[in-house]
Design an enzyme around this catalytic site. Sequence first.
Site, PDB file in Angstrom:
ATOM      1  N   CYS A 428       0.742  -0.746  -0.461  1.00 28.72           N
ATOM      2  CA  CYS A 428       0.097   0.122  -0.125  1.00 28.72           C
ATOM      3  C   CYS A 428       0.912   1.153  -0.065  1.00 28.72           C
ATOM      4  CB  CYS A 428      -0.691   0.586   1.426  1.00 28.72           C
ATOM      5  SG  CYS A 428      -0.442   0.557   2.679  1.00 28.72           S
ATOM      6  N   CYS A 434      -0.222   8.818   3.173  1.00 30.86           N
ATOM      7  CA  CYS A 434      -1.374   8.191   3.912  1.00 30.86           C
ATOM      8  C   CYS A 434      -1.763   8.586   5.674  1.00 30.86           C
ATOM      9  CB  CYS A 434      -1.683   6.529   3.956  1.00 30.86           C
ATOM     10  SG  CYS A 434      -3.247   6.483   4.733  1.00 30.86           S
ATOM     11  N   CYS A 473      -0.538   0.340   7.955  1.00 31.64           N
ATOM     12  CA  CYS A 473      -0.977   0.384   9.081  1.00 31.64           C
ATOM     13  C   CYS A 473      -2.306  -1.281   9.011  1.00 31.64           C
ATOM     14  CB  CYS A 473      -2.375   1.394   8.922  1.00 31.64           C
ATOM     15  SG  CYS A 473      -3.716   1.162   8.076  1.00 31.64           S
TER      16      CYS A 473
HETATM   17 FE1  SF4 Z   1      -1.720   1.471   4.058  1.00 35.72          FE
HETATM   18 FE2  SF4 Z   1      -2.985   1.603   6.074  1.00 35.72          FE
HETATM   19 FE3  SF4 Z   1      -2.661   3.195   4.471  1.00 35.72          FE
HETATM   20 FE4  SF4 Z   1      -4.387   1.972   3.642  1.00 35.72          FE
HETATM   21  S1  SF4 Z   1      -5.301   3.009   5.239  1.00 35.72           S
HETATM   22  S2  SF4 Z   1      -2.575   3.295   2.562  1.00 35.72           S
HETATM   23  S3  SF4 Z   1      -3.485  -0.297   4.553  1.00 35.72           S
HETATM   24  S4  SF4 Z   1      -1.675   2.782   5.822  1.00 35.72           S
END
Ligand code: SF4
Length: 523
Positions: A428, A434, A473
């Site tokens: 990801c 993010c 995460c």
């Molecule tokens: Fe990665 Fe979590 Fe962000 Fe999704 S929410 S892109 S799993 S860090």
Amino acid sequence: MPDTQKLSKVEAIKEGSRYLRGTIVEDLANESTPFSEADYQVLKFHGTYQQYDRDTATERKQRGLKKEYQCMVRVKIPGGRLSADQYLVVDALAGRYANGSLRITTRQGFQLYGVIKADLKATIADINATLLTTLGSCGDVVRNLTTNPAPIRDAVHTRLEEDARMLARELAPRTRAYHEIWIDGEKVDTGEEDREPLYGSTYLPRKFKIGLSTPDDNAIDVLTHDVGIIALFEGERLTGYNLALGGGFGMTHNKPKTYPRLATPIVFVEPDDLLRAVKAVIELQRDHGDRSDRRHARLKYLVDDKGAAWIKATLEDYFGAPLADPRPMGEFKVVDHMGWHAQGDGLWYLGVPVSSGRIVDRNGSKLRTALREVFESHRTDPILTPNQDIILSDIAPDDRAPIEALLRDHGVPFAEDWSPVKRWALACPALPTCGLALTEAERVKDSLISDIEQALARHGLADELLSVRITGCPNGCARPHNGDIGLVGRMPGYYVLYVGGDFAGTRLNTMLLDKVALKDIVP
Ligand code: SF4
């Protein structure tokens, strides 16, 4: 939904948004401030997340400066199918308004990063002008429809593609707010007259993912969806669909009531009943999903809390007729679509691997330039895969050599240049964009995979088919919980290590070690 539920804050924001208008228009006019919390929530439905550069945030704070706010814009592309012209528009936007990269998502869409507030309207308007949309790519609605990416011209693949397009069209939000805000600029109405016949004014309790697959090629990881549709064929004749309900990987560390789950096959539906049955599932979740706690709001918790028998009986009420039990399915397989393949109509397709789905020029590989030149000169249509790779479709036999030479000239690696573990790895985006990331994913993936390659080689396992999936995460965006190896961000520099998923996507992995430092993962 029980009357006694105390609704979550987001429910009130949705209700008060007048079918997703919020105060986005007013907020857009003030370019020097970030979007308000309420508009941030509503904007997700429009396909954009407000983010900030987390790399610079701490230093800027120490210097008394504001965070560097920017937006991620997600393009919804059913089945990952777009035309060469549409690709070129998105590519141009990546250069003009975003950070110079396009990122293929694990759900066959595109994400642009680094779009500043002042450019958001132009970005979304240009995406719409090319007949793509961002509406419903995020938010509490049916997200992008995924399906088998292979452009094989037979009845099976044609039906999957048509079904995906049909479902995407029929299940899209109906609000006119989207065109009003991003395209027309004129108020279509006051919001009073808008209707969402399927969703209602508060939409769904949470995001809702639908994927369409066959057992023969589970490229999309169908059981990770809220509704996993498994099409069953006898030869090229469609006999119907099994609906598997309640998949989803998001969880929260230290909250055992949240967990990853694979969807459970609940019913079989006839070929003509697909839309009606899927709408019945959406209505069931709309009315019975948990709107008090967003961590408990996905369909998977309803399936577990109420049980499969209750889900089936209630689904029959919404559907308006008895539904059959799911039919036996063949063994699930995942087919490799990278490299050259015949389409079955005299044309060819070429699968090009893209590390973490990031189409960018760097490190001696000018992938973005090469793809742009292929689409400009050969007009081959691209398909985005659920493994974050890209397929170039409809290639005439005489065009194979020049396309291959063009890609090679720009230093683009081919599938055969990469080991299996590198080809099948997913990551990801995580840091620095993010807001939920606890640690790195995409930015450590290549070096981590390189170390894993060396370790495998030392043990004579260099050709082993192994899926490694890394997320920053526990939200699960890169499907970490059914990979052979899943790495889930725990805290800065540390991961939870899961092992034992299967390559076909039918088995959850299990936690082996908690809080493993990045440097200790390979040992
Ligand atoms: Fe990665 Fe979590 Fe962000 Fe999704 S929410 S892109 S799993 S860090």
